[in-house]
Write a protein that holds these residues in place. Structure first.
Motif, short mmCIF file in Angstrom:
data_model
loop_
_atom_site.label_atom_id
_atom_site.label_comp_id
_atom_site.label_asym_id
_atom_site.label_seq_id
_atom_site.Cartn_x
_atom_site.Cartn_y
_atom_site.Cartn_z
N ALA A 257 0.83 -1.21 0.00
CA ALA A 257 0.00 0.00 0.00
C ALA A 257 0.86 1.25 0.00
N VAL A 258 1.82 1.31 0.94
CA VAL A 258 2.67 2.49 1.03
C VAL A 258 3.56 2.62 -0.20
N ALA A 259 4.06 1.47 -0.71
CA ALA A 259 4.88 1.52 -1.92
C ALA A 259 4.09 2.07 -3.09
N PHE B 230 5.96 10.06 -5.62
CA PHE B 230 7.25 10.45 -6.21
C PHE B 230 7.10 10.73 -7.70
N PHE B 231 6.48 9.78 -8.38
CA PHE B 231 6.41 9.89 -9.83
C PHE B 231 5.50 11.05 -10.25
N ALA C 106 9.67 0.48 4.77
CA ALA C 106 9.99 -0.42 3.65
C ALA C 106 9.20 -0.03 2.40
N GLY C 107 7.95 0.39 2.59
CA GLY C 107 7.14 0.81 1.44
C GLY C 107 7.68 2.06 0.78
N VAL C 108 8.17 3.00 1.59
CA VAL C 108 8.76 4.22 1.02
C VAL C 108 9.99 3.87 0.20
N LEU C 109 10.84 3.00 0.72
CA LEU C 109 12.04 2.59 -0.03
C LEU C 109 11.65 1.86 -1.32
N TRP D 131 8.71 15.75 -0.09
CA TRP D 131 7.36 15.65 0.42
C TRP D 131 6.77 14.25 0.29
N PRO D 132 6.96 13.51 -0.83
CA PRO D 132 6.39 12.16 -0.91
C PRO D 132 6.90 11.21 0.17
#
Length: 831
Positions: free
Chosen positions: A32-34, A41-42, A320-323, A350-351
């Motif tokens: 979900a976070v990824a 980000f994109f 982990a999702g952010v990475l 910000w993301p």
């Protein structure tokens, strides 16, 4: 006790992780976070790139506009913020060549102009173009092609500008900042700002438009904008890219809306996956809660332990999702960066923060109610297995989930009206899906005695667990519907949007045509084998009163409203709405109606506070023309057709002095027609907007391509939701399978029955999803994006067929694990 709960939750977290029960929940959070972070980000990069490209149409990122010379402090302030600056002045004046005189729009630029984009020039009128990094050198002048026909001079001749003569060096074909002022009635003449004093044309009494261009990093530009806004004089204003042409503004806004829609669906699916996974985990932890209560732990301690465990999972999984999201967007940037000239800019930080926050909010909102119920497991469960945790409060679950959804939506798209629509639509859609799912389950009950053994088994399972089957069917339908919206409906809406920039879209405008010149010009087109363009009457008028209250620019706080109140409008008159316009309030006039009526574009009405039934007074050619606003129109500004803010019945304006305007399509080999038209009618002004169309089309293409890639993350979130929904019934299916195998059923028959159950469920979910996607797609296209919508038969084919195949395959993969466990072990565990 609280410190003990923290230590115990950390120790037990490692044990539970090794046992594997938390992995489903953690995977849901990570994905979900990824998904959300990668979209963030994109989308951040794409939007920054689109705005960077769009800023080319201003020649800068920000412009200070003033009728008086701009104070050096504003330029020095920009430089202190680390920004590049340039300046130019524009003013009308007459230029001379021999005995010929022509009114021109003069533009004096310094060596830094333009800051964004490139000038384009040619050596001869209608010749091949070359890009120029800066404007004319001192002593030179660049002029538009139409001035060559009007004054009959050649490159290299001397053109008198005020009290000095400047050498005609090149033909000016494109200015980056022309997007903000498309229709110049007089031809452009550009020269160096150092030559302005020699012309003697700029005096304290001159009508001059001064502009300071600013460009640089977005944070620095935003900081300077806030700094400069406090120091502007009352007659000065700031212009950004969103203050440019309506065509450009609409392209950017729609691009952001499409990206926001894709990210929004990913958030919805991710929240559903987390909620389902959390409920499954809480049911699996009923034994652990009962044992803790038997060993003396209080209910509050048990709740704290499981809440803290959920918090650690949320934090670690969100990191982990952010990475993972950052890695995913890096790959996408490399794949997609070639489509953006100069590559995509770096994303902001910000993301990262929004991804972590969204992960925590999503986990708390969708998982916490299920985890709280573990503390309410009675200690007697260790002896009586049928005793479990009481179900969580329906109002708590729905209320917290609804509140979380509202927060996420507001965070993701920032439009309160759109958030309200989505929330209302989501609530109605959920209730309709659940009700339709129950109805389909009831319709299946008479069929469970028909067909083969596997089909009867599958239908019996669906009918026997009516409530659970309805919930699963609703979840599958919601997931498939969301994917259909982005997979097919998205394509249809993007295609409808891109049709505005089709190969047949107009790329030339012809203005200042006199009434007696319309027929000869149409004949000129016919003589060259081209379709006759439609000429629209245009009457100049200034809005002087609304409901007999004088209109003063100073009365408006909105800068755009202030500019509109101070300008003259191009009014027109028609019997029927022109293509690309449709009435949204009121009705169009009919034959025999009172001619004193106005049709107003709805955006203009909102900006100036005009409502249906208001009386508008315009000053036209020294006379006052009054009428009542009888309808508001939605105008398709990005079609590049001729459009007007205000339209009247023909009888109201027919006697007023009017010129005519048209737009038409002309290929490159038709440039000779333009020269012939200007030579025959020197007063006619021809404007080439092909370059502007290319810029707007580029923004559209970038947005379309971005949504294509963003859809991959949404698809991944949908797969995770599907997996979580199947895992939620794993224990029940394990028990049923163990009983069937104990009673003599073979693995092949059990597997066939489960496969039939999932395929039927997928087929029914596909029917619900296709119907819902069609309805929601229509609402999105008509109400939000203002685009046409047509039912796509592939929506039903892919929805029904893909639902049956996808859910069936996922169920088969999940059932294989269920069948691997020996029946005796399952029965002994009492699952």
């Amino acid at each position: 006790m609280k410190a003990g709960a923290v230590r115990f939750s950390l120790r037990s977290l490692m044990r539970e992780w090794r046992a594997g029960e938390l992995q489903v929940l953690a995977l849901a959070v990570v994905i979900a976070v990824a998904a959300v972070t990668s979209v963030g980000f994109f989308a951040d990069k794409v939007q920054r790139a689109m705005l960077l490209q769009a800023s080319e149409l201003l020649g800068a990122d920000l412009v200070v506009v003033s009728p008086e010379p701009i104070e050096p402090a504003l330029r020095e302030g920009a430089q202190a913020h680390g920004l590049e600056t340039a300046r130019f002045v524009t003013f009308p004046s007459v230029v001379l060549f021999g005995d010929a005189a022509q009114l021109a729009e003069l533009k004096a630029v310094d060596g830094g102009y333009p800051l964004r984009g490139r000038l384009r020039t040619s050596e001869q009128p209608f010749g091949s173009e070359e890009e120029m990094e800066q404007g004319p050198a001192p002593g030179e002048v660049w002029v538009e092609a139409r001035l060559f026909q009007q004054m009959e001079f050649e490159p290299g001749d001397l053109l008198q500008v005020g009290e000095t003569e400047l050498r005609v060096a090149r033909v000016l074909t494109y200015e980056p900042d022309r997007g903000g002022a498309l229709f110049l009635l007089a031809p452009r003449v550009m020269f160096n700002v150092e030559d302005v004093p020699a012309t003697g044309l700029v005096t304290p009494a001159s009508r001059v438009d001064h502009r300071l261009l600013v460009a640089g990093d977005e944070p620095a530009v935003n900081a300077y904008r806030a700094w400069a806004a406090e120091r502007l004089e009352p007659n000065q204003r700031l212009e950004g890219i969103r203050d440019a042409r309506p065509e450009l503004r609409m392209a950017i806004e729609r691009g952001e809306q499409f990206l926001g829609l894709a990210a929004l669906v990913a958030v919805l699916l991710a929240g559903g996956a987390i909620g389902v996974a959390a409920r499954y985990y809480s049911e699996r932890q009923a034994d652990a809660g009962a044992v803790m209560r038997c060993l003396g732990a209080s209910r509050a301690f048990v709740v704290r332990v499981f809440a803290l465990r959920l918090l650690w999972i949320a934090i670690l999984s969100s990191l982990a999702g952010v990475l993972a999201g950052f890695a995913a967007q890096t790959v996408l940037t490399r794949l997609l960066g070639v489509w953006f000239p100069g590559g995509l800019p770096a994303a902001s930080a910000w993301p990262v923060f929004s991804g972590l926050a969204i992960g925590l909010i999503t986990v708390v909102g969708f998982a916490l109610p299920s985890m709280l119920r573990v503390g309410r497991v009675p200690p007697l469960r260790v002896l009586r297995r049928e005793l479990g945790a009481p179900p969580p409060s329906v109002w708590l679950v729905l209320g917290l989930a609804f509140l979380t959804l509202a927060v996420l939506l507001m965070w993701q798209i920032g439009d309160l009206r759109l958030v309200g629509r989505v929330l209302g639509g989501a609530l109605i859609t959920g209730l309709v899906l659940w009700g339709a799912a129950w109805g389909l389950i009831l319709l299946l009950r008479p069929l469970r005695t028909r067909g083969g053994v596997a089909l009867r088994f599958g239908l019996a399972n669906l009918a026997r667990r009516g409530s659970l089957s309805a919930v699963q069917l609703s979840a599958f339908g919601l997931g498939i519907m969301a994917l259909l919206l982005l997979a097919l409906v998205r394509v249809d809406m993007l295609a409808a949007w891109e049709q505005n920039f089709s190969d047949d879209a107009p790329n030339q405008f012809m203005i200042n045509v006199q009434p007696d010149q319309v027929e000869p010009l149409q004949a000129l087109f016919e003589s060259r084998g081209l379709a006759k363009p439609v000429y629209h009457p245009m009457v100049r008028g200034r809005l002087i009163a609304i409901n007999e209250r004088a209109v003063n620019p100073e009365d408006y706080d909105n800068p755009r409203a202030e500019r509109l109140a101070a300008r003259e409008f191009n009014l027109s008159f028609r019997d029927a709405p022109q293509p690309g316009n449709h009435v949204v309030e009121g009705r169009w006039w009919r034959a025999g109606d009172d001619p004193r009526q106005w049709s107003v574009e709805d955006g203009l009405a909102t900006t100036l506070g005009i409502e249906l039934g208001d009386t508008l007074s315009f000053r036209v050619a020294g006379e006052t023309v009054e009428g009542t606003v009888t309808n508001l129109r939605k105008v398709q500004w990005d079609s590049f057709n001729v459009n007007f803010f205000v339209v009247a019945p023909p009888e109201l304006l027919t006697e007023m002095p009017a010129t005519y305007i048209t737009s038409f399509r002309l290929d490159d080999d038709g440039d000779g027609l333009l020269a012939a038209a200007v030579r025959q009618f020197p007063n006619v002004t021809v404007l080439d907007v092909r370059v502007l169309m290319e810029r707007v089309r580029a923004i559209t293409d970038r947005a379309s391509l971005a949504v294509e890639y963003v859809f991959l993350f949404t698809l991944l979130a949908g797969v995770v939701m599907l997996f979580a929904a199947i895992q939620a019934t794993r224990d029940v299916r394990q028990q049923e399978t163990a009983l069937l195998r104990t009673l003599g059923a073979g693995r092949r028959h059990v597997l066939a029955g489960l496969l039939a159950e999932f395929m039927v469920m997928g087929l029914l979910a596909g029917v619900l999803a296709a119907a819902g996607a069609t309805l929601i797609g229509y609402v999105l296209a008509q109400q939000i994006f203002d685009l046409p919508f047509a039912v796509n038969p592939w929506l039903w084919i892919v929805g029904v067929g893909g639902g049956a195949a996808g859910v069936g395959l996922a169920g088969w993969l999940g059932a294989r694990g269920v069948l691997r466990q020996p029946p005796l072990l399952t029965l002994r565990k009492g699952v």
